[in-house]
Write an enzyme that holds these catalytic residues in place. Structure first.
Site, PDB file in Angstrom:
ATOM      1  N   SER A  62       0.807  -1.224   0.000  1.00 31.30           N
ATOM      2  CA  SER A  62       0.000   0.000   0.000  1.00 31.30           C
ATOM      3  C   SER A  62       0.840   1.273   0.000  1.00 31.30           C
ATOM      4  O   SER A  62       0.343   2.341  -0.314  1.00 31.30           O
ATOM      5  CB  SER A  62      -0.955   0.013   1.198  1.00 31.30           C
ATOM      6  OG  SER A  62      -0.236   0.204   2.389  1.00 31.30           O
ATOM      7  N   LYS A  88       0.539   4.478   7.051  1.00 34.60           N
ATOM      8  CA  LYS A  88      -0.062   5.348   6.032  1.00 34.60           C
ATOM      9  C   LYS A  88       0.398   6.787   6.270  1.00 34.60           C
ATOM     10  O   LYS A  88       0.957   7.110   7.308  1.00 34.60           O
ATOM     11  CB  LYS A  88      -1.594   5.305   6.120  1.00 34.60           C
ATOM     12  CG  LYS A  88      -2.242   3.954   5.810  1.00 34.60           C
ATOM     13  CD  LYS A  88      -2.204   3.606   4.327  1.00 34.60           C
ATOM     14  CE  LYS A  88      -2.788   2.238   4.045  1.00 34.60           C
ATOM     15  NZ  LYS A  88      -1.958   1.125   4.557  1.00 34.60           N
TER      16      LYS A  88
END
Lengths: 161, 431
Positions: A76, A113
Site C-alpha cells: 500500500s 499510512k
C-alpha cells in the site's frame, strides 16, 4: 617484563569458541596500557585522531526509549518507497502533524499510512496509501484509532534483490 | 526530596503497550506456568478478581472470554520497564532502580522548582514515549514518597503525582494510611501494632521514639518511624540489592524421578547464579526445598529442605548448581510425587569484597570460573537465555532429545504475547 605480561594478558583475552570475550571493564582496562606501553617512544600518528566509529543507532534512533520496529506487510505504500518486508523505525516521541507517515492502530490492526488531517473540519481524518490500487482509510468517531508513532526511517536488506 | 516512580499494574500495562485495544478492558497476567493471577488491570480488580486466584477458577467464573488473559512474558516486561527507567534516569540527579516496576529518585537541588508540576509532566512524558502509566510520589523521605505514590495511584485527582511537601500534607497523609500498608512494616508487625492500638501510620509516628525502641527494638522499625517523621535515614544503596534470591516452580505434572528433579534444581540454581551476577553480588548459603502435592490427599506427602554454607561466597553457576544438586540428593526420597521445588540463595553481599577462606580458596580456579560465567552470560544475552547451559541442566529420558524434551512441558505459557521489542521474529506487522 611488562611487555611479556601484556602479551600474556592479550593472549588470554582471545576469543573463546568464536564468542568475543570483552566486557566493559576489560575494555577500560585494555585501552591505555596498550597504546602507551607497547609503543613507547613511537606514539601512533593516528592516536590524536581517534574517533568513535559511525553507529547507525546514533544516526537513526533519536529517542531509543520511545522507538520500536514494525515490519511492513503489503504494497500500500510503495509510492512512498516503503515495500513489503521493509522494517520501519517508529518513534512515539516525535510530534505528529499533517502529512507525516505514521503507524496507527485502526480497528484491531496496525497500518502504515500518510496522515491527512485536511478533512478534520468535516469530522473525519484520512490515512492515505501511496499506491493507486488502494483506497484511503476514512477515520471517524466510530473507529478505534490510535496513532502509535511516526515512521522516522525505513530499513531494508538489499541482498535479497 | 525523593521521588518514587512506580509503573501502574506493571505487567498488564506492558501487555497493553502493543495492544492499545485493551485499554479500559479487564486484563489479567498469569504466573509462571499459568498457575494463578499475578497482575490485574483496574477493570479486572473492579470485577472482584483477587491476586493469586488460580487460573482454573478464573476460567470457571468467566468462561466466555470476558477477560483477556496473558501468560507472563518477562522478556517484554523487562524491556518496556527498562525504557521507562532509562527515561527517569535521564531526568533526575540520581536514580536507583528498586525493582522491575519502581525506582527512587534523589531530587536534591530541585527543591525550588514546582515538584508537583514536574511529577505530572514526567508522568505524561513517560506515557507518551512508552505507553506506560506511572504514578509518582514525592516526599522528604523514601517511606513517605512510597506512601505518596500510593495516593497518586489510587486517587485520580492527583493526576498521577502526589507531593507531600508541607508538614500539614504529611500529617493528613499519615492519618489516612493503614499501618499495614506502610513500606517496611509487613503484615506480622502490623497485626502486633494493631493490637496495641496503632491503626494508622499517624498513630505509629505519634508515639515517642523511646516507645518504639522499647516495644519493637529493631532497626527497621526505628528507621520506619524516623522516615514517617520526615527524618531521612534509609540510604539509597541499601535498597537496590536483594538480600536473598528465590527461584521456585510448581511442576505442571508431578515428578517422581530423581534425575528429572535434579535437572529442575540445576536450572533453578543456574538462574539464581545468573541473577547474582546481574546485581554484582555473591551468596554464601544455598538452600533448596522439595515438596509433594498437598491437594492429592490420596498420595503420601513429603516436604524437606537442605542447605549448605559455602566457605567462600560465590556467584559461579557451576558452584551453585553443584551445591544445590548435592543438597537435593541428600533429601530426595524415592516413591513420592513431587509437585514443587525451589532454590534460594542467601547471605548475599557485593562481589568486590569477597571474604576468602584460605583453605578453600583456589585463585586460579576462581578466575577460571569467573571467565566461564562471563562467556555464559554473554552468549545467553546475545542468543537468548539458556542457549548454553551446564550438562546437569539438561538431563533427559533415554531416547529423548535433551533439555528441550524435559523442559518443553515444564513451563506452560499458553497465552504468551510476542516479544515485540526484543526479537526480530516477533516485531509487530503493519499493512
Amino acid at each position: 617484563m611488562a611487555v611479556a605480561k601484556m602479551n600474556k594478558y592479550m593472549e588470554e583475552k582471545k576469543p573463546i569458541d568464536g564468542a568475543e570475550y570483552i566486557s566493559l571493564e576489560d575494555a577500560k582496562r585494555l585501552k591505555l596500557p596498550f597504546f602507551e606501553g607497547l609503543a613507547a617512544g613511537f606514539p601512533s600518528p593516528a592516536a590524536d585522531y581517534e574517533h568513535e566509529r559511525l553507529d547507525l543507532n546514533e544516526k537513526f534512533v533519536h529517542h531509543p526509549e520511545a522507538s520500536y520496529f514494525v515490519r511492513v506487510c503489503g504494497e500500500s505504500m510503495i509510492g512512498a518507497g516503503i515495500f513489503d518486508g521493509d522494517i520501519c523505525l517508529v518513534d512515539r516521541q516525535e510530534e505528529i502533524s499533517d502529512g507525516n507517515i505514521v503507524v496507527a492502530f485502526v480497528n484491531g490492526g496496525l497500518t502504515v499510512k500518510t496522515l491527512d488531517t485536511s478533512t478534520r473540519n468535516q469530522n473525519y481524518l484520512r490515512l492515505m496509501p501511496a499506491n493507486p490500487e488502494f483506497k484511503p482509510i476514512i477515520i471517524d468517531a466510530n473507529d478505534q484509532f490510535i496513532i502509535q508513532g511516526r515512521v522516522t526511517s525505513i530499513h531494508r536488506d538489499t541482498r535479497k534483490y | 526530596m525523593y521521588a518514587i516512580i512506580d509503573c501502574d499494574n506493571c505487567y498488564v500495562s506492558c501487555e497493553r503497550v502493543f495492544r492499545p485495544d485493551l485499554n479500559g478492558k479487564p486484563v489479567c497476567v498469569l504466573s509462571n506456568n499459568d498457575g494463578c493471577v499475578v497482575a490485574r488491570s483496574n477493570e479486572a480488580k473492579a470485577l472482584g478478581i483477587k491476586a493469586g486466584l488460580p487460573y482454573y477458577q478464573l476460567k470457571e467464573r468467566f468462561p466466555n472470554g470476558e477477560i483477556t488473559v496473558f501468560s507472563s512474558n518477562y522478556e517484554l516486561y523487562g524491556d518496556i520497564t527498562d525504557r521507562v527507567m532509562s527515561l527517569v534516569r535521564k531526568a533526575v540527579p540520581a536514580f536507583y532502580r528498586y525493582s522491575i516496576d519502581e525506582g527512587f529518585c534523589d531530587l536534591s537541588g530541585m527543591e525550588n522548582s514546582n515538584l508537583k508540576q514536574w511529577g505530572e509532566d514526567i508522568s505524561a512524558f513517560i506515557w507518551k514515549a512508552t505507553r506506560m502509566p506511572v504514578s509518582i510520589g514525592i516526599a522528604p523521605t523514601k517511606t513517605l514518597a512510597k506512601m505518596a505514590s500510593h495516593y497518586a495511584k489510587h486517587y485520580k485527582g492527583y493526576n498521577h503525582c502526589c507531593l507531600i511537601g508541607t508538614d500539614e500534607q504529611r500529617i493528613k497523609a499519615l492519618q489516612g494510611y493503614d499501618i499495614e500498608e506502610v513500606w517496611g512494616v509487613g503484615r506480622r508487625y502490623a497485626t502486633r501494632l494493631k493490637t496495641m492500638g496503632v491503626k494508622t501510620a499517624y498513630d505509629f509516628a505519634c508515639h515517642a521514639n523511646s516507645w518504639v525502641h522499647a516495644t519493637l527494638n529493631n532497626v527497621v522499625a526505628m528507621n520506619t518511624w524516623k522516615e514517617l517523621n520526615a527524618i531521612d535515614c534509609i540510604p539509597m544503596d541499601n535498597l537496590s540489592k536483594k538480600k536473598s534470591i528465590c527461584i521456585s516452580r510448581s511442576f505442571p505434572g508431578m515428578v517422581t524421578d530423581i534425575d528429572a528433579l535434579r535437572t529442575s534444581i540445576a536450572n533453578f540454581a543456574a538462574r539464581c547464579a545468573e541473577k547474582l551476577r546481574r546485581q554484582q553480588s555473591v551468596a554464601q548459603i544455598v538452600n533448596i526445598f522439595i515438596d509433594t502435592n498437598h491437594f492429592r490427599e490420596d498420595l503420601p506427602q513429603y516436604w524437606n529442605m537442605a542447605e549448605e554454607r559455602l566457605l567462600t561466597p560465590t556467584n559461579s553457576t557451576q558452584q551453585i548448581v553443584q551445591t544445590a544438586t548435592r543438597c537435593m540428593e541428600r533429601i530426595f526420597r524415592q516413591g513420592y510425587h513431587y509437585k514443587r521445588a525451589g532454590v534460594i540463595v542467601m547471605g548475599i553481599c557485593p562481589d568486590n569484597g569477597i571474604q576468602t577462606n584460605f583453605i578453600d580458596y583456589d585463585a586460579e580456579r576462581h578466575e577460571k570460573m569467573k571467565r566461564l560465567d562471563k562467556v555464559l552470560d554473554k552468549i545467553n544475552r546475545e542468543y537468548g537465555s539458556e542457549t548454553i547451559v551446564l550438562g546437569s541442566q539438561q538431563y533427559s529420558k533415554p531416547g529423548s532429545k535433551g533439555k528441550a524434551d524435559v523442559f518443553k512441558d515444564s513451563i506452560k505459557h499458553d497465552f504468551r504475547s510476542p516479544c515485540y521489542t526484543t526479537r526480530w521474529s516477533d516485531i509487530p506487522e503493519a499493512t
